[in-house]
Write a protein that holds these residues in place. Sequence first.
Motif, mmCIF file in Angstrom:
data_model
loop_
_atom_site.group_PDB
_atom_site.id
_atom_site.type_symbol
_atom_site.label_atom_id
_atom_site.label_comp_id
_atom_site.label_asym_id
_atom_site.label_seq_id
_atom_site.Cartn_x
_atom_site.Cartn_y
_atom_site.Cartn_z
ATOM 1 N N SER A 7 9.051 -6.755 2.036
ATOM 2 C CA SER A 7 8.275 -7.027 3.207
ATOM 3 C C SER A 7 7.500 -5.826 3.644
ATOM 4 C CB SER A 7 9.247 -7.562 4.240
ATOM 5 O OG SER A 7 9.856 -8.733 3.687
ATOM 6 N N LEU A 8 8.026 -4.955 3.739
ATOM 7 C CA LEU A 8 7.445 -3.439 4.136
ATOM 8 C C LEU A 8 6.492 -3.059 3.265
ATOM 9 C CD1 LEU A 8 7.651 -1.245 6.337
ATOM 10 C CD2 LEU A 8 9.075 0.018 4.662
ATOM 11 N N ALA A 9 6.432 -3.271 1.945
ATOM 12 C CA ALA A 9 5.404 -2.750 1.060
ATOM 13 C C ALA A 9 4.117 -3.883 1.370
ATOM 14 C CB ALA A 9 5.997 -3.088 -0.449
ATOM 15 N N PHE A 10 4.628 -5.238 1.401
ATOM 16 C CA PHE A 10 3.374 -6.056 1.572
ATOM 17 C C PHE A 10 2.875 -5.961 2.862
ATOM 18 C CE2 PHE A 10 1.977 -10.393 2.806
ATOM 19 C CZ PHE A 10 1.185 -10.763 1.962
ATOM 20 N N LEU A 11 3.480 -5.525 3.906
ATOM 21 C CA LEU A 11 2.747 -5.520 5.212
ATOM 22 C C LEU A 11 1.963 -4.145 5.292
ATOM 23 C CD1 LEU A 11 5.456 -6.385 7.884
ATOM 24 C CD2 LEU A 11 3.577 -7.450 7.425
ATOM 25 N N THR A 12 2.345 -2.927 4.526
ATOM 26 C CA THR A 12 1.648 -1.858 4.297
ATOM 27 C C THR A 12 0.292 -2.161 3.575
ATOM 28 O OG1 THR A 12 3.648 -0.448 4.236
ATOM 29 C CG2 THR A 12 1.686 0.486 3.310
ATOM 30 N N LEU A 13 0.535 -2.911 2.531
ATOM 31 C CA LEU A 13 -0.921 -3.250 1.690
ATOM 32 C C LEU A 13 -1.844 -3.986 2.701
ATOM 33 C CD1 LEU A 13 -2.154 -3.672 -1.006
ATOM 34 C CD2 LEU A 13 -0.993 -5.709 -1.263
ATOM 35 N N CYS A 14 -1.230 -4.958 3.414
ATOM 36 C CA CYS A 14 -2.097 -5.722 4.238
ATOM 37 C C CYS A 14 -2.973 -4.725 5.227
ATOM 38 C CB CYS A 14 -1.383 -6.643 5.095
ATOM 39 S SG CYS A 14 -0.818 -8.006 4.146
ATOM 40 N N ALA A 15 -2.177 -3.846 5.850
ATOM 41 C CA ALA A 15 -2.486 -2.909 7.144
ATOM 42 C C ALA A 15 -3.697 -1.753 6.182
ATOM 43 C CB ALA A 15 -1.647 -1.970 7.379
ATOM 44 N N PHE A 16 -3.409 -1.294 4.823
ATOM 45 C CA PHE A 16 -4.399 -0.643 4.449
ATOM 46 C C PHE A 16 -5.447 -1.531 3.945
ATOM 47 C CE2 PHE A 16 -6.194 0.547 0.235
ATOM 48 C CZ PHE A 16 -6.695 1.804 0.482
ATOM 49 N N LEU A 17 -5.351 -2.747 3.825
ATOM 50 C CA LEU A 17 -6.609 -3.415 3.159
ATOM 51 C C LEU A 17 -7.291 -3.911 4.351
ATOM 52 C CD1 LEU A 17 -5.266 -5.836 0.226
ATOM 53 C CD2 LEU A 17 -6.963 -3.838 0.167
ATOM 54 N N ILE A 18 -7.000 -4.231 5.624
ATOM 55 C CA ILE A 18 -7.691 -4.466 6.722
ATOM 56 C C ILE A 18 -8.242 -3.421 7.424
ATOM 57 C CG2 ILE A 18 -7.101 -5.206 9.132
ATOM 58 C CD1 ILE A 18 -4.900 -7.154 8.226
ATOM 59 N N ILE A 19 -7.560 -2.440 7.374
ATOM 60 C CA ILE A 19 -8.335 -0.900 7.799
ATOM 61 C C ILE A 19 -9.428 -0.904 6.902
ATOM 62 C CG2 ILE A 19 -8.323 1.400 8.224
ATOM 63 C CD1 ILE A 19 -5.186 0.957 9.179
ATOM 64 N N LEU A 34 -8.983 -10.742 -0.311
ATOM 65 C CA LEU A 34 -8.234 -12.028 -0.559
ATOM 66 C C LEU A 34 -7.444 -12.199 -1.760
ATOM 67 C CD1 LEU A 34 -11.051 -14.443 1.151
ATOM 68 C CD2 LEU A 34 -8.913 -13.545 2.304
ATOM 69 N N VAL A 35 -8.246 -11.863 -2.788
ATOM 70 C CA VAL A 35 -7.668 -12.072 -4.177
ATOM 71 C C VAL A 35 -6.384 -11.205 -4.328
ATOM 72 C CG1 VAL A 35 -7.977 -11.477 -6.535
ATOM 73 C CG2 VAL A 35 -9.990 -12.767 -5.507
ATOM 74 N N THR A 36 -6.370 -9.847 -3.874
ATOM 75 C CA THR A 36 -5.352 -8.919 -3.847
ATOM 76 C C THR A 36 -4.231 -9.371 -3.052
ATOM 77 O OG1 THR A 36 -7.087 -7.085 -4.058
ATOM 78 C CG2 THR A 36 -4.780 -6.655 -3.450
ATOM 79 N N LEU A 37 -4.627 -9.829 -1.877
ATOM 80 C CA LEU A 37 -3.543 -10.512 -0.860
ATOM 81 C C LEU A 37 -2.928 -11.707 -1.391
ATOM 82 C CD1 LEU A 37 -4.672 -10.093 2.579
ATOM 83 C CD2 LEU A 37 -2.694 -8.708 1.629
ATOM 84 N N ALA A 38 -3.746 -12.514 -2.102
ATOM 85 C CA ALA A 38 -2.990 -13.761 -2.772
ATOM 86 C C ALA A 38 -2.209 -13.348 -3.996
ATOM 87 C CB ALA A 38 -4.286 -14.588 -3.235
ATOM 88 N N MET A 39 -2.493 -12.472 -4.786
ATOM 89 C CA MET A 39 -1.800 -12.049 -5.908
ATOM 90 C C MET A 39 -0.511 -11.358 -5.304
ATOM 91 S SD MET A 39 -4.127 -10.762 -8.815
ATOM 92 C CE MET A 39 -4.693 -9.259 -8.062
ATOM 93 N N ALA A 40 -0.517 -10.532 -4.131
ATOM 94 C CA ALA A 40 0.394 -9.791 -3.692
ATOM 95 C C ALA A 40 1.615 -10.932 -3.051
ATOM 96 C CB ALA A 40 0.142 -8.774 -2.607
ATOM 97 N N ALA A 41 0.949 -11.833 -2.321
ATOM 98 C CA ALA A 41 1.889 -12.993 -1.724
ATOM 99 C C ALA A 41 2.333 -13.894 -2.682
ATOM 100 C CB ALA A 41 1.011 -13.884 -0.819
#
Length: 53
Positions: A7-19, A34-41
């Motif tokens: 969960s921490l890794a996924f949230l860190t990835l989301c934060a990096f991509l949003i910034i 979107l593709v990266t988040l879909a694969m990670a999710a």
Amino acid sequence: MHRILASLAFLTLCAFLIIFLWRVPRVDLGILFLVTLAMAAYDFLFYHHTDRR
């Protein structure tokens, strides 16, 4: 413990991509975002859901 770290890794990835998307607003990067988040999710939901060790 694995679920918390995932969960921490996924949230860190989301934060990096949003910034990154916020600083460089381009359509092609948005699609990549979107593709990266879909694969990670997918990995987070299905891999850790079946991991019952």
